[in-house]
Write an enzyme that holds these catalytic residues in place. Structure first.
Site, PDB file in Angstrom:
ATOM      1  CG  ASP A 125      51.858  35.888  39.461  1.00 42.94           C
ATOM      2  OD1 ASP A 125      51.209  36.911  40.234  1.00 42.94           O
ATOM      3  OD2 ASP A 125      51.560  34.934  39.133  1.00 42.94           O
ATOM      4  CE  LYS A 170      46.841  35.516  40.470  1.00 43.89           C
ATOM      5  NZ  LYS A 170      48.361  35.310  41.304  1.00 43.89           N
ATOM      6  CG  ASN A 208      39.743  40.995  65.611  1.00 49.76           C
ATOM      7  OD1 ASN A 208      38.816  41.881  65.871  1.00 49.76           O
ATOM      8  ND2 ASN A 208      41.461  41.553  66.386  1.00 49.76           N
ATOM      9  CB  THR A 209      44.044  39.297  62.539  1.00 44.80           C
ATOM     10  OG1 THR A 209      44.855  38.585  63.952  1.00 44.80           O
ATOM     11  CG2 THR A 209      45.079  39.326  61.718  1.00 44.80           C
ATOM     12  CG  ASP A 233      47.025  35.410  61.222  1.00 43.42           C
ATOM     13  OD1 ASP A 233      46.124  34.949  62.603  1.00 43.42           O
ATOM     14  OD2 ASP A 233      47.177  35.618  60.995  1.00 43.42           O
ATOM     15  CE  LYS A 291      45.807  31.446  46.319  1.00 46.58           C
ATOM     16  NZ  LYS A 291      47.113  32.102  45.471  1.00 46.58           N
ATOM     17  CG  LEU A 292      44.218  38.320  53.257  1.00 49.33           C
ATOM     18  CD1 LEU A 292      43.086  38.918  54.221  1.00 49.33           C
ATOM     19  CD2 LEU A 292      45.380  38.298  53.713  1.00 49.33           C
ATOM     20  N   GLY A 329      48.863  34.055  33.428  1.00 52.22           N
ATOM     21  CA  GLY A 329      49.932  34.412  34.259  1.00 52.22           C
ATOM     22  C   GLY A 329      51.462  34.347  32.900  1.00 52.22           C
ATOM     23  CD  GLN A 375      49.124  26.770  38.715  1.00 55.90           C
ATOM     24  OE1 GLN A 375      48.917  25.575  39.075  1.00 55.90           O
ATOM     25  NE2 GLN A 375      49.376  28.219  38.631  1.00 55.90           N
ATOM     26  CB  THR A 404      45.049  25.103  40.333  1.00 60.08           C
ATOM     27  OG1 THR A 404      46.225  26.472  39.991  1.00 60.08           O
ATOM     28  CG2 THR A 404      43.559  26.218  40.318  1.00 60.08           C
ATOM     29  NE  ARG A 452      50.486  27.872  32.467  1.00 62.64           N
ATOM     30  CZ  ARG A 452      50.474  28.564  33.094  1.00 62.64           C
ATOM     31  NH1 ARG A 452      49.135  29.267  33.688  1.00 62.64           N
ATOM     32  NH2 ARG A 452      50.857  28.299  34.701  1.00 62.64           N
TER      33      ARG A 452
END
Length: 231
Positions: A16, A38, A73-74, A70, A67-68, A210, A190, A120, A181
Site C-alpha cells: 500500500d 498485494k 457484464n462489466t 458493478d 474489490k470489483l 501491510g 483495523q 475488516t 497485526r
C-alpha cells in the site's frame, strides 16, 4: 483447508505504497523472505497493475485487491482483462450477481476469485450506519454461503469470523485475512484483528500484512518472523 508447499506463501505483503519505485525498493529489501504481494487501489492506479505483471514474470505471486462490484457484464469483462496479468488472486465484493460474473470472467485462466464479505474496518456500528440490518457475523456468514454457491475460490474476512466462514464454505476453499497485526503493533484503522499465530490456529490460509512490514526499519526481518510464527 488447502495445503501450501512453501510456508512463505501464507504471508501476503500489502504494497500500500504511493508509487511503483517505492514498491520495487521494498520488494528488494524483503528479498526471499516473502513470495506473495498485494496491490490495491493506491498502487494499482499508479502503475501497479503493470508492476504486478512484472512480479508474476519473476515467479512471485500477486493479489490484485480491487474489490470489483458493478453490473454483471462489466465485472465479467473486467475480470477477463485482469486475468492476463498472471496474478494469483483478485477480489470482488460478495454480491451474488457480481460473484457469478467474476467466476465467468476468470474461467479458463489461473486467476482465483476471492469474495470480500464485510470490510475488516467495519464494526457493528459501521454496518448499521451503512444500512445493514444483520449483525456483522451473520452478514459475513450469509455472504460466505452465497460465495460458495457461486463457485468462488475463497473468502476475504476477518480472522474473527474464520471458523464460521469455514463452516459455510467447506475445507477446499481459501480463507484470506487482512487486519493481521503482530503482537504489539499498532491497529491502524483495523477494528477486527488477530496476530499471525492466532490467525493460523483459526484455520486461515493466507494473512495480509501491510504497515507492520512496510513501515518497519527491517521489513525482511518482520516478514521472516511472521512466517515463523504461522509455522
Amino acid at each position: 483447508m488447502p495445503e501450501l508447499q512453501d510456508p512463505r506463501d501464507r504471508l501476503i505483503v500489502a504494497l500500500d505504497l504511493a508509487d511503483v519505485a517505492a514498491a520495487e525498493a521494498l520488494v528488494e529489501r524483503i528479498g526471499d523472505a516473502a513470495t506473495f504481494y498485494k496491490i490495491g487501489y493506491r498502487l494499482g492506479y499508479a502503475g501497479g497493475l503493470d508492476f504486478a505483471a512484472r512480479l508474476a514474470r519473476r515467479g512471485l505471486k500477486t493479489f490484485i485487491d480491487l474489490k470489483l462490484h458493478d453490473i454483471g457484464n462489466t465485472v465479467e469483462e473486467g475480470v477477463r482483462s485482469l486475468s492476463g496479468l498472471g496474478a494469483t488472486f483478485l477480489t470482488v465484493h460478495a454480491y451474488p450477481q457480481t460473484m457469478r460474473a467474476a467466476v465467468r470472467g476468470a474461467a479458463g485462466s489461473g486467476l482465483k476469485i476471492l469474495a470480500v464479505t464485510v470490510l475488516t474496518s467495519y464494526d457493528e456500528a459501521d454496518a448499521r450506519e451503512a444500512g445493514y440490518a444483520l449483525p456483522v457475523a451473520d452478514l459475513v456468514a450469509l455472504r460466505a454461503r452465497q460465495a460458495a454457491e457461486a463457485g468462488i475460490d475463497g473468502i476475504v474476512c476477518s480472522a474473527a469470523e474464520a471458523v464460521s466462514v469455514r463452516g459455510e464454505i467447506g475445507p477446499d476453499r481459501l480463507i484470506v485475512t487482512p487486519g493481521i497485526r503482530p503482537a504489539g503493533a499498532s491497529l491502524g484503522d483495523q477494528k477486527r484483528v488477530m496476530t499471525p499465530g492466532e490467525a493460523r490456529a483459526a484455520g486461515i490460509d493466507h494473512v495480509v500484512v501491510g504497515r507492520p512490514i512496510t513501515g518497519a526499519d527491517d521489513p525482511r526481518d518482520v516478514a521472516q518472523r511472521i512466517v515463523a510464527e504461522m509455522a
